[in-house]
Design a protein around this motif. Structure first.
Motif, mmCIF file in Angstrom:
data_model
loop_
_atom_site.group_PDB
_atom_site.id
_atom_site.type_symbol
_atom_site.label_atom_id
_atom_site.label_comp_id
_atom_site.label_asym_id
_atom_site.label_seq_id
_atom_site.Cartn_x
_atom_site.Cartn_y
_atom_site.Cartn_z
ATOM 1 N N THR A 1 23.334 10.132 -3.656
ATOM 2 C CA THR A 1 23.123 11.581 -3.146
ATOM 3 C C THR A 1 23.241 12.404 -4.467
ATOM 4 O O THR A 1 22.219 13.317 -4.200
ATOM 5 C CB THR A 1 24.654 11.943 -2.517
ATOM 6 N N ASN A 2 23.380 12.101 -5.546
ATOM 7 C CA ASN A 2 23.388 12.806 -6.655
ATOM 8 C C ASN A 2 21.902 12.875 -6.958
ATOM 9 O O ASN A 2 21.283 14.009 -7.592
ATOM 10 C CB ASN A 2 24.153 12.464 -7.934
ATOM 11 N N GLU A 3 21.336 11.655 -6.933
ATOM 12 C CA GLU A 3 19.917 11.524 -7.283
ATOM 13 C C GLU A 3 19.096 12.251 -6.482
ATOM 14 O O GLU A 3 18.170 13.042 -7.086
ATOM 15 C CB GLU A 3 19.577 10.246 -7.560
ATOM 16 N N SER A 4 19.107 12.186 -5.311
ATOM 17 C CA SER A 4 18.232 12.745 -4.371
ATOM 18 C C SER A 4 18.357 14.279 -4.250
ATOM 19 O O SER A 4 17.554 14.929 -4.292
ATOM 20 C CB SER A 4 18.754 12.355 -2.890
ATOM 21 N N ILE A 5 19.595 14.809 -4.522
ATOM 22 C CA ILE A 5 19.875 16.421 -4.669
ATOM 23 C C ILE A 5 19.027 16.815 -6.141
ATOM 24 O O ILE A 5 18.515 17.818 -6.007
ATOM 25 C CB ILE A 5 21.173 16.737 -4.643
ATOM 26 N N ALA A 6 19.436 16.036 -7.132
ATOM 27 C CA ALA A 6 18.774 16.566 -8.340
ATOM 28 C C ALA A 6 17.118 16.513 -8.472
ATOM 29 O O ALA A 6 16.641 17.325 -8.853
ATOM 30 C CB ALA A 6 19.282 15.336 -9.528
ATOM 31 N N MET B 1 15.849 5.622 0.115
ATOM 32 C CA MET B 1 14.578 4.921 0.381
ATOM 33 C C MET B 1 13.427 5.728 -0.056
ATOM 34 O O MET B 1 12.253 5.488 -0.343
ATOM 35 C CB MET B 1 14.263 4.774 1.923
ATOM 36 N N ILE B 2 13.654 7.354 -0.058
ATOM 37 C CA ILE B 2 12.691 8.139 -0.499
ATOM 38 C C ILE B 2 12.583 7.949 -1.979
ATOM 39 O O ILE B 2 11.407 8.110 -2.621
ATOM 40 C CB ILE B 2 13.212 9.428 0.015
ATOM 41 N N ILE B 3 13.730 7.961 -2.623
ATOM 42 C CA ILE B 3 13.751 7.711 -4.106
ATOM 43 C C ILE B 3 12.801 6.451 -4.604
ATOM 44 O O ILE B 3 12.033 6.677 -5.597
ATOM 45 C CB ILE B 3 15.111 7.825 -4.592
ATOM 46 N N ASP B 4 13.211 5.338 -3.533
ATOM 47 C CA ASP B 4 12.196 4.406 -3.975
ATOM 48 C C ASP B 4 10.836 4.308 -3.745
ATOM 49 O O ASP B 4 10.080 3.762 -4.478
ATOM 50 C CB ASP B 4 12.985 3.084 -3.158
ATOM 51 N N ALA B 5 10.532 4.818 -2.491
ATOM 52 C CA ALA B 5 8.996 5.075 -1.882
ATOM 53 C C ALA B 5 8.370 6.031 -2.553
ATOM 54 O O ALA B 5 7.142 5.940 -2.517
ATOM 55 C CB ALA B 5 9.283 5.091 -0.446
ATOM 56 N N GLY B 6 8.894 6.932 -2.992
ATOM 57 C CA GLY B 6 8.365 8.110 -3.761
ATOM 58 C C GLY B 6 8.570 9.429 -2.940
ATOM 59 O O GLY B 6 8.626 9.580 -1.750
ATOM 60 N N MET B 7 8.607 10.383 -3.859
ATOM 61 C CA MET B 7 9.140 11.771 -3.540
ATOM 62 C C MET B 7 8.335 12.607 -2.527
ATOM 63 O O MET B 7 8.408 13.758 -1.970
ATOM 64 C CB MET B 7 9.512 12.680 -4.715
ATOM 65 N N GLN B 8 7.050 12.160 -2.410
ATOM 66 C CA GLN B 8 5.913 12.828 -1.515
ATOM 67 C C GLN B 8 6.722 12.910 -0.234
ATOM 68 O O GLN B 8 6.164 13.454 0.638
ATOM 69 C CB GLN B 8 4.607 12.158 -1.548
#
Length: 610
Positions: free
Chosen positions: A540-545, A131-138
């Motif tokens: 998981t990989n995307e959020s860590i990267a 959800m954070i990836i979709d909504a924005g890393m802010q």
């Protein structure tokens, strides 16, 4: 902040699908939910004056955001500290808005606001990461609101989310590094750790430790005649019998191929070892039924005893191995103890180590170079120097085969020094030819760095080859930073004083803390390829990267992603503003003469890109 209530991440009453993850010993446990991240933070009421909010932010500098709730305790907003304080630092803002309710700011165009991220407490951390990836890393900075049935419970922050995801990923990596994928048994690395600990305990308790080395007789014939799928099934059946033959407290491990070890601790009598060994031999004599085949897979077993056969830990496996070969020489399907004078027979391992010693002193080692490119412009930014071994009989030996041998035998230091000097020599050749004026990254082992006077040795080589230090980058692993911190820190500062840059290789797979990272004079982080692989379909990989890229930016560090093999992986990394990449998508490691031809550009263009 918004005056309407966004849809929660998991609807009230919905039961999310249970997820499971590896923990360090290879077992599964249920994946953590947002409840594991929950922190209660006293919320703001919608009618709270802006001045009161400002005073709270100023009094509590660790607050990144404050939740806003309505009369029914339902969240309606999340006030971002940076935007709020920045707005009220403008002239007349306090006078105009100080007494107004916090919700009134939402209708003011000049105030930056955004819908908060609101999730149910049963939501998994994996879902929140997506959800954070979709909504924005802010939301990694401001955090998100946690509710139960739509009612406010507390908040959770992106830092804790990243920590728990990273811990999960590290647990998976730990499992992959310490357990055999096919059988689930401890592998060579974990066995070595347990063997060392067992011998230390035996010394304190005045007890014995035994190692049983087990090899399946003529296993190659099964693979060659019936195929590897049948061979794998046989291995799993053998493992079942080994576990039944061993004591409950024993460690059954797989070294690789058809080689297994049983580690026996806290022994009082050699007879206990003989009993287990005989049980193993007897257990294998019954046919194994797999895929319609009835097979007999006998074993040869050898044992060694600590401290009777050796008071040093490292030779124990070799002596059990030697006893096992003695059992094979006597007709297989049997057991032998190690006896003084038994030939230490491990021809492949010994031959490889001896050949490697000759290769370092001879002319068999060669450097390959893999480009590191700008993900946007495709321009080359640097190359990583990678050692290869052109064996006169074996051909090109991959590093995965000889680097472990070098580390175990201590040859990693002369090998590492050879790589360093060879890379500087090649860099000098390129400079004289006015070609490839980019940085060259050189891997440095932990043992190499801990050698006394490494910085002085490096300075001598730079002077000898007349190299501009700004073109040199040394790559270290995170584990280097975790031992003898003050000594390593001093060495790294000495290296930096030479003008050489430093990079952390395989970042994210180790256990160094953020505080360490701030202390060490690092210039670049390299995202480990395990986080890059299939990044476009692995949240998981995307959020860590993304978090590593954000971390690098916050610390003003450059960033390189390793192991990029597909356009999809490159696209995701480029979208998250990872600056550089390395991998087969751009080029495989190439010999020195081919790397320049691969570029196909003029020196002028290279200088402009650098």
């Amino acid at each position: 902040m918004s005056s309407h209530l966004p849809e929660p991440a998991v609807a009230s009453g919905e039961s999310p699908q249970r997820q499971f993850v590896f923990i360090s010993d290879g077992r599964l446990q249920e994946a953590p939910t947002v409840r594991h991240l929950l922190n209660f933070l006293s919320p703001l009421r919608a009618e709270t004056p802006c001045q009161k909010v400002l005073e709270r932010f100023l009094a509590q500098p660790d607050l990144y955001a404050l939740p806003v709730i309505d009369k029914e305790s339902r969240p309606i907003g999340l006030v971002d500290r940076r935007s709020f304080i920045e707005f009220f630092s403008k002239q007349y803002s306090r006078e105009i808005f100080g007494r107004r309710a916090i919700v009134e700011l939402d209708s003011y165009d000049e105030y930056e606001s955004a819908n908060p991220l609101i999730v149910e407490d049963s939501c998994s951390v994996e879902d929140v990461a997506q959800m954070i990836i979709d909504a924005g890393m802010q939301h990694m900075v401001t955090g998100f609101i946690v509710v139960s049935g739509g009612n406010y419970l507390g908040v959770a922050n992106g830092h804790d989310l990243l920590n728990i995801i990273t811990q999960r990923k590290q647990a998976e990596l730990h499992y992959l590094a310490h357990y055999d994928h096919l059988t689930g048994l401890p592998n060579r690395m974990l066995l070595a750790d347990r063997l060392e600990r067992a011998c230390r305990d035996a010394e304190r308790k005045n007890s014995l430790v035994a190692v049983l080395f087990i090899d399946i007789d003529r296993f190659k014939q099964i693979n060659d005649s019936l195929g590897h799928s049948v061979g794998d099934a046989v291995l799993r059946k053998v493992v079942e019998r080994l576990k039944l033959s061993a004591r409950r407290a024993d460690t059954v491990a797989r070294l690789g191929g058809d080689e297994f070890v049983i580690l026996m601790e806290s022994l009082d009598d050699q007879a206990d070892v003989d009993l287990v060994a005989q049980r193993v031999v007897e257990a294998m004599r019954a046919p194994i039924e797999v895929f319609g085949h009835s097979l007999v897979a006998t074993v040869s077993v050898g044992s060694s005893l600590y401290p009777a056969d050796d008071t040093e830990i490292s030779p124990l496996l070799a002596k059990a191995d030697a006893a096992m070969y003695e059992a094979k020489a006597r007709g297989r399907n049997g057991f032998r103890r190690y006896a003084a004078g038994t030939a230490m027979y491990n021809p492949a391992r010994i031959a490889l180590e001896n050949d490697l010693r000759k290769a370092i002193d001879g002319d068999e080692l060669v450097l390959f170079f893999q480009p590191q490119v700008d993900l946007v412009t495709q321009e080359i930014r640097g190359v990583e120097a990678l050692v290869r071994w052109r064996h006169p009989q074996r051909g090109l030996v991959p590093p995965i085969h000889f680097i472990p041998v070098a580390e175990e035998s201590g040859l990693i230091v002369p090998l590492g020094n050879w790589v360093l000097c060879a890379a500087l020599h090649q860099l000098r050749q390129w400079q004289m030819q006015e070609r490839l004026p980019v940085r060259v990254s050189i891997n440095i082992s932990a043992l190499q760095l801990r050698q006394g006077g490494f910085a002085r040795y490096l300075a001598e080589q730079i002077e000898a080859y007349a190299i501009d230090p700004c073109l040199i980058e040394l790559e270290l692993t995170e584990s280097v930073l975790m031992h003898n911190v003050e000594g390593v820190l001093q060495t790294l500062h000495e290296i930096k004083a030479l003008g050489v840059s430093l990079a952390i290789d395989d970042f994210g797979t180790g256990f160094s803390s953020l505080s360490y990272l701030r202390r060490f004079p690092i210039d670049r982080l390299k995202i480990d390829q395990s986080f890059v692989r299939d990044i476009e379909r692995t949240p998981t990989n995307e959020s860590i990267a993304r978090a590593i890229v954000a971390l690098a930016n916050s610390l003003s560090l450059d960033i390189v992603a390793e192991g990029i093999e597909t356009p999809a992986e490159k696209s995701v990394l480029e979208h998250m503003r990872c600056s550089e990449g390395q991998g087969y998508l751009f080029a495989k490691p190439l010999p020195a003469e081919e790397i320049v031809n691969w570029l196909g550009v003029s020196r002028k263009e290279l200088l402009l890109s650098y």
